[in-house]
Design an enzyme around this catalytic site. Structure first.
Site, PDB file in Angstrom:
ATOM      1  N   ARG A  69       0.839  -1.205   0.000  1.00 33.93           N
ATOM      2  CA  ARG A  69       0.000   0.000   0.000  1.00 33.93           C
ATOM      3  C   ARG A  69       0.870   1.250   0.000  1.00 33.93           C
ATOM      4  O   ARG A  69       0.557   2.236  -0.675  1.00 33.93           O
ATOM      5  CB  ARG A  69      -0.933  -0.001   1.211  1.00 33.93           C
ATOM      6  CG  ARG A  69      -1.969  -1.123   1.191  1.00 33.93           C
ATOM      7  CD  ARG A  69      -2.869  -1.068   2.411  1.00 33.93           C
ATOM      8  NE  ARG A  69      -3.811   0.043   2.349  1.00 33.93           N
ATOM      9  CZ  ARG A  69      -4.599   0.407   3.355  1.00 33.93           C
ATOM     10  NH1 ARG A  69      -4.534  -0.237   4.519  1.00 33.93           N
ATOM     11  NH2 ARG A  69      -5.439   1.424   3.227  1.00 33.93           N
ATOM     12  N   CYS A  82      -1.471   6.302   8.685  1.00 32.50           N
ATOM     13  CA  CYS A  82      -1.763   4.981   8.113  1.00 32.50           C
ATOM     14  C   CYS A  82      -2.922   5.166   7.156  1.00 32.50           C
ATOM     15  O   CYS A  82      -2.946   6.135   6.400  1.00 32.50           O
ATOM     16  CB  CYS A  82      -2.059   3.964   9.209  1.00 32.50           C
ATOM     17  SG  CYS A  82      -3.375   4.463  10.352  1.00 32.50           S
TER      18      CYS A  82
END
Length: 236
Positions: free
Chosen positions: A153, A196
């Protein structure tokens, strides 16, 4: 002599808590009690910080007040670290995190109620970074951005949740489940901001940094789920 009162908090899904939890533990609804209501669109991200009064009301019901040492646990999701961070954010430093898998004692099924206490929220103002600051400081050599998501990611190869893949420009990667020692360059960085996907797993890295002596590291609460609609995105 002041006695320490311990409060165990189970941050796993409710069905797991009911099936068997550490004796004396209360359950927290992580999506409701440890996060605010999404504001719509990407503003604030998927898990905004809860309002002062909302968090204080839950903590009071959970039996958390002055003199309570809180121990949160989960099964690797980082919600216990989110609880730890929120407690400190609202002025309650007596908290710790343990993994559920480390427990070697008996388990207790069903639900347990805590004797209510009075939690007074005293929010800090020095432990978060918001999008306007980060936009202004893109390219600032004094700022180190840390992405706590999985490496794929971070690189922008995959994005299973948000509509856009990538990372904040210049961000380094420290996956929240990485068990290797923290890199020395992170520990020596000037200004650390961790993010995040939505401000949850970043708290695990913040906890790790805290234990290593970097108590000044900050959280970007909106994280990538807010940023993708506001600022530039970098990919490998």
């Amino acid at each position: 002599m002041n006695l320490i009162h311990y409060r165990l908090v189970d941050c796993r899904p409710r069905e797991e808590y009911l099936a068997g939890h550490l004796p004396g533990a209360v359950w927290v609804d992580t999506e409701h009690d440890l996060a605010g209501e999404p504001r719509g669109g990407a503003v604030g991200g998927r898990h905004p910080l809860p309002a002062d009064e909302t968090f204080a009301a839950w903590a009071s019901r959970a039996g958390i007040g002055a003199g309570t040492f809180v121990i949160g646990y989960d099964a690797g999701t980082a919600w216990a670290a989110r609880l730890w961070w929120l407690l400190r954010h609202f002025g309650h430093d007596d908290a710790a995190v343990i993994p559920f898998a480390a427990w070697r004692g008996p388990l207790r099924g069903g639900e347990e109620q805590a004797e209510p206490a009075e939690f007074v929220a005293r929010p800090r103002t020095d432990d978060t970074a918001e999008a306007p600051e980060l936009l202004d400081r893109l390219g600032d050599a004094q700022l180190t951005l840390v992405d706590a998501r999985a490496p794929g990611r971070w690189r922008g190869e995959v994005e299973p949740i948000d509509p856009v893949a990538g990372r904040l420009p210049g961000a380094t990667n420290r996956f929240f489940q990485d068990a290797t020692p923290l890199p020395e360059e992170l520990l020596e960085a000037d200004d650390l901001v961790v993010y995040c996907g939505s401000g949850v797993t970043a708290c695990a890295v913040l906890h790790e940094l805290h234990l290593a002596g970097r108590e000044d590291a900050r959280l970007y609460p909106g994280s990538f789920s807010e940023w993708y609609s506001l600022g530039p995105i970098e990919r490998d």
